[in-house]
Design a protein around this motif. Structure first.
Motif, PDB file in Angstrom:
ATOM      1  N   ALA A  94     123.129 -53.126  64.931  1.00 19.38           N
ATOM      2  CA  ALA A  94     124.162 -53.824  64.162  1.00 19.38           C
ATOM      3  C   ALA A  94     124.016 -53.609  62.657  1.00 19.38           C
ATOM      4  N   ILE A  95     122.999 -52.867  62.242  1.00 21.67           N
ATOM      5  CA  ILE A  95     122.776 -52.629  60.811  1.00 21.67           C
ATOM      6  C   ILE A  95     123.252 -51.215  60.495  1.00 21.67           C
ATOM      7  N   THR A  96     124.407 -51.113  59.881  1.00 19.39           N
ATOM      8  CA  THR A  96     124.975 -49.785  59.611  1.00 19.39           C
ATOM      9  C   THR A  96     124.139 -48.991  58.636  1.00 19.39           C
ATOM     10  N   ASP A  97     123.369 -49.686  57.798  1.00 15.17           N
ATOM     11  CA  ASP A  97     122.521 -49.027  56.810  1.00 15.17           C
ATOM     12  C   ASP A  97     121.258 -48.430  57.422  1.00 15.17           C
ATOM     13  N   LEU A  98     121.051 -48.646  58.732  1.00 20.19           N
ATOM     14  CA  LEU A  98     119.790 -48.245  59.332  1.00 20.19           C
ATOM     15  C   LEU A  98     120.012 -47.467  60.634  1.00 20.19           C
ATOM     16  N   PRO A  99     120.580 -46.269  60.544  1.00 17.55           N
ATOM     17  CA  PRO A  99     120.730 -45.443  61.742  1.00 17.55           C
ATOM     18  C   PRO A  99     119.357 -45.045  62.280  1.00 17.55           C
ATOM     19  N   PRO A 100     119.282 -44.658  63.553  1.00 19.72           N
ATOM     20  CA  PRO A 100     117.985 -44.339  64.163  1.00 19.72           C
ATOM     21  C   PRO A 100     117.162 -43.310  63.391  1.00 19.72           C
ATOM     22  N   ALA A 101     117.816 -42.295  62.847  1.00 17.92           N
ATOM     23  CA  ALA A 101     117.080 -41.261  62.111  1.00 17.92           C
ATOM     24  C   ALA A 101     116.415 -41.838  60.867  1.00 17.92           C
ATOM     25  N   ARG A 102     117.104 -42.744  60.188  1.00 16.70           N
ATOM     26  CA  ARG A 102     116.531 -43.348  58.980  1.00 16.70           C
ATOM     27  C   ARG A 102     115.365 -44.268  59.326  1.00 16.70           C
ATOM     28  N   LEU A 103     115.525 -45.040  60.407  1.00 18.42           N
ATOM     29  CA  LEU A 103     114.442 -45.927  60.835  1.00 18.42           C
ATOM     30  C   LEU A 103     113.222 -45.107  61.255  1.00 18.42           C
ATOM     31  N   ALA A 104     113.456 -44.012  61.957  1.00 17.49           N
ATOM     32  CA  ALA A 104     112.347 -43.156  62.377  1.00 17.49           C
ATOM     33  C   ALA A 104     111.624 -42.568  61.175  1.00 17.49           C
ATOM     34  N   HIS A 105     112.388 -42.193  60.145  1.00 18.01           N
ATOM     35  CA  HIS A 105     111.782 -41.654  58.925  1.00 18.01           C
ATOM     36  C   HIS A 105     110.914 -42.706  58.246  1.00 18.01           C
ATOM     37  N   LEU A 106     111.411 -43.925  58.158  1.00 11.33           N
ATOM     38  CA  LEU A 106     110.632 -44.991  57.534  1.00 11.33           C
ATOM     39  C   LEU A 106     109.369 -45.285  58.336  1.00 11.33           C
ATOM     40  N   ALA A 107     109.467 -45.167  59.649  1.00 10.68           N
ATOM     41  CA  ALA A 107     108.314 -45.473  60.502  1.00 10.68           C
ATOM     42  C   ALA A 107     107.154 -44.511  60.279  1.00 10.68           C
ATOM     43  N   PRO A 117     109.494 -47.293  46.628  1.00 11.50           N
ATOM     44  CA  PRO A 117     109.742 -48.679  47.044  1.00 11.50           C
ATOM     45  C   PRO A 117     110.727 -48.736  48.224  1.00 11.50           C
ATOM     46  N   LEU A 118     110.702 -49.874  48.891  1.00  5.87           N
ATOM     47  CA  LEU A 118     111.664 -50.184  49.944  1.00  5.87           C
ATOM     48  C   LEU A 118     112.189 -51.581  49.669  1.00  5.87           C
ATOM     49  N   VAL A 119     113.521 -51.721  49.645  1.00  7.06           N
ATOM     50  CA  VAL A 119     114.130 -53.027  49.379  1.00  7.06           C
ATOM     51  C   VAL A 119     115.067 -53.369  50.531  1.00  7.06           C
ATOM     52  N   LEU A 120     114.835 -54.529  51.143  1.00  7.70           N
ATOM     53  CA  LEU A 120     115.668 -55.021  52.235  1.00  7.70           C
ATOM     54  C   LEU A 120     116.478 -56.196  51.704  1.00  7.70           C
ATOM     55  N   LEU A 121     117.797 -56.059  51.724  1.00  4.93           N
ATOM     56  CA  LEU A 121     118.692 -57.091  51.205  1.00  4.93           C
ATOM     57  C   LEU A 121     119.600 -57.587  52.322  1.00  4.93           C
ATOM     58  N   GLY A 122     119.790 -58.881  52.403  1.00  7.06           N
ATOM     59  CA  GLY A 122     120.702 -59.414  53.406  1.00  7.06           C
ATOM     60  C   GLY A 122     120.561 -60.912  53.533  1.00  7.06           C
ATOM     61  N   ILE A 245     116.894 -48.434  49.850  1.00  4.47           N
ATOM     62  CA  ILE A 245     117.548 -49.741  49.815  1.00  4.47           C
ATOM     63  C   ILE A 245     118.377 -49.904  51.089  1.00  4.47           C
ATOM     64  N   ILE A 246     118.091 -50.959  51.828  1.00  2.00           N
ATOM     65  CA  ILE A 246     118.761 -51.198  53.106  1.00  2.00           C
ATOM     66  C   ILE A 246     119.405 -52.575  53.075  1.00  2.00           C
ATOM     67  N   ASN A 247     120.699 -52.603  53.318  1.00  2.00           N
ATOM     68  CA  ASN A 247     121.425 -53.864  53.410  1.00  2.00           C
ATOM     69  C   ASN A 247     121.497 -54.271  54.874  1.00  2.00           C
ATOM     70  N   THR A 248     120.835 -55.378  55.210  1.00  2.00           N
ATOM     71  CA  THR A 248     120.810 -55.812  56.609  1.00  2.00           C
ATOM     72  C   THR A 248     122.036 -56.628  56.986  1.00  2.00           C
ATOM     73  N   GLY A 249     122.919 -56.888  56.021  1.00  2.00           N
ATOM     74  CA  GLY A 249     124.204 -57.501  56.327  1.00  2.00           C
ATOM     75  C   GLY A 249     124.190 -59.014  56.356  1.00  2.00           C
ATOM     76  N   THR A 250     125.169 -59.563  57.044  1.00  2.45           N
ATOM     77  CA  THR A 250     125.352 -61.020  57.091  1.00  2.45           C
ATOM     78  C   THR A 250     125.273 -61.582  58.502  1.00  2.45           C
ATOM     79  N   SER A 251     125.279 -60.698  59.506  1.00  2.80           N
ATOM     80  CA  SER A 251     125.246 -61.149  60.899  1.00  2.80           C
ATOM     81  C   SER A 251     123.816 -61.499  61.295  1.00  2.80           C
ATOM     82  N   SER A 252     123.617 -62.702  61.801  1.00  2.00           N
ATOM     83  CA  SER A 252     122.279 -63.193  62.117  1.00  2.00           C
ATOM     84  C   SER A 252     121.648 -62.387  63.247  1.00  2.00           C
ATOM     85  N   TYR A 253     120.531 -61.748  62.936  1.00  2.00           N
ATOM     86  CA  TYR A 253     119.783 -60.994  63.941  1.00  2.00           C
ATOM     87  C   TYR A 253     119.194 -61.946  64.981  1.00  2.00           C
ATOM     88  N   ARG A 254     118.682 -63.079  64.515  1.00  2.00           N
ATOM     89  CA  ARG A 254     118.073 -64.037  65.436  1.00  2.00           C
ATOM     90  C   ARG A 254     119.110 -64.569  66.424  1.00  2.00           C
TER      91      ARG A 254
END
Length: 267
Positions: A94-107, A117-122, A245-254
């Motif tokens: 549900a996070i458009t800023d975090l496609p699988p390839a980008r997440l794999a790169h960060l991992a 730096p890494l900044v998570l905003l949301g 910089i990754i915007n995690t959005g407004t939709s509650s993950y929890r």
């Protein structure tokens, strides 16, 4: 002519004597895995008719593997994560800023080695802390020195260190980390002294060692946290230069995770 090299002396030992010698030597040399695995591996290599060199390679490899596993666990413990979170348990669909390839790169942690730096905003509940802990855990398991801390806790620690005339030591500890995972920027306002001490940590690590941070406030709102607009601008400048910089959005993950879990139990 040069003399042939002398053969190393070998002492004939009974099996009980050999076991005692192995235990004593492994205790002295701090080789706990070899101490416990020498016998079983000896039996296994005898069944497979392996050479003495192959047996030696097996016991040394077992010790190295176990030592590496212990080091990984120690790095995770030293990071002081408040709870376990892993990337494989995170649903980033549900996070458009975090496609699988980008997440794999960060991992992989390459951004940490580059000091980026890494900044998570949301909004609250959108998975920022889960990602922060999970990426920090992956980095620690790869052998990097990581520390997780909330912004308020870090500022309090720095103020106490300054009052005890131990500030340089505290700053040095945080400067030596490979990754500082700084959570909850923007949740509380900082007094001028605390804001300046935090800025000192950020400056110490600038373009040299990574900071990963999470905030529920957009950059334009950080002035409320740092009170001094110039200081807020300087912090933003340092944390966004060459940053991921990754915007995690407004939709509650929890909320999504809870609904998905309930849906799974009713089907």
């Amino acid at each position: 002519m040069s003399a042939a090299p002398a053969r190393p002396a070998v002492t004939a030992l009974s099996d009980p004597a050999a076991d005692a010698a192995i235990t004593a030597a492994c205790t002295l040399l701090s080789l706990p895995t070899i101490r416990t695995q020498a016998g079983p591996l000896a039996d296994a290599t005898a069944r497979e008719r392996l050479t003495h060199k192959a047996y030696l390679a097996e016991v040394l490899s077992a010790e190295c593997d176990d030592r590496d596993a212990r080091r990984r666990l120690r790095r995770v413990k030293e990071a002081k994560f408040p709870r376990p979170k892993r990337l494989e348990d995170f649903d980033a669909t549900a996070i458009t800023d975090l496609p699988p390839a980008r997440l794999a790169h960060l991992a992989t942690g390459g951004w940490i080695d580059a000091g980026e730096p890494l900044v998570l905003l949301g909004d609250s509940g959108t998975g920022k802390t889960h990602l922060l802990i999970a990426l920090g855990t992956a980095a620690a398991e790869q052998g990097r020195r990581v520390r997780y801390v909330t912004t308020a806790a870090l500022v309090n620690e720095l103020i106490e260190a300054a009052d005890d005339k131990q500030l340089s030591r505290a700053v040095g500890r945080y400067a030596r980390l490979d990754l500082l995972a700084l959570d909850e920027i923007g949740y509380v306002s900082l007094d001028p002294r605390g804001a300046e001490l935090l800025f000192q940590i950020i400056t110490e690590r600038e373009e040299r060692a990574s900071i990963a941070c999470a905030s529920n406030a957009m950059f334009s709102e950080w002035g409320a946290t740092f009170t001094d607009p110039r200081l807020a601008a300087a912090v933003v400048d340092r944390l966004t230069f060459n940053a991921h910089i990754i915007n995690t959005g407004t939709s509650s993950y929890r909320l999504r995770a809870t609904r998905a879990k309930k849906g799974a139990t009713t089907t």
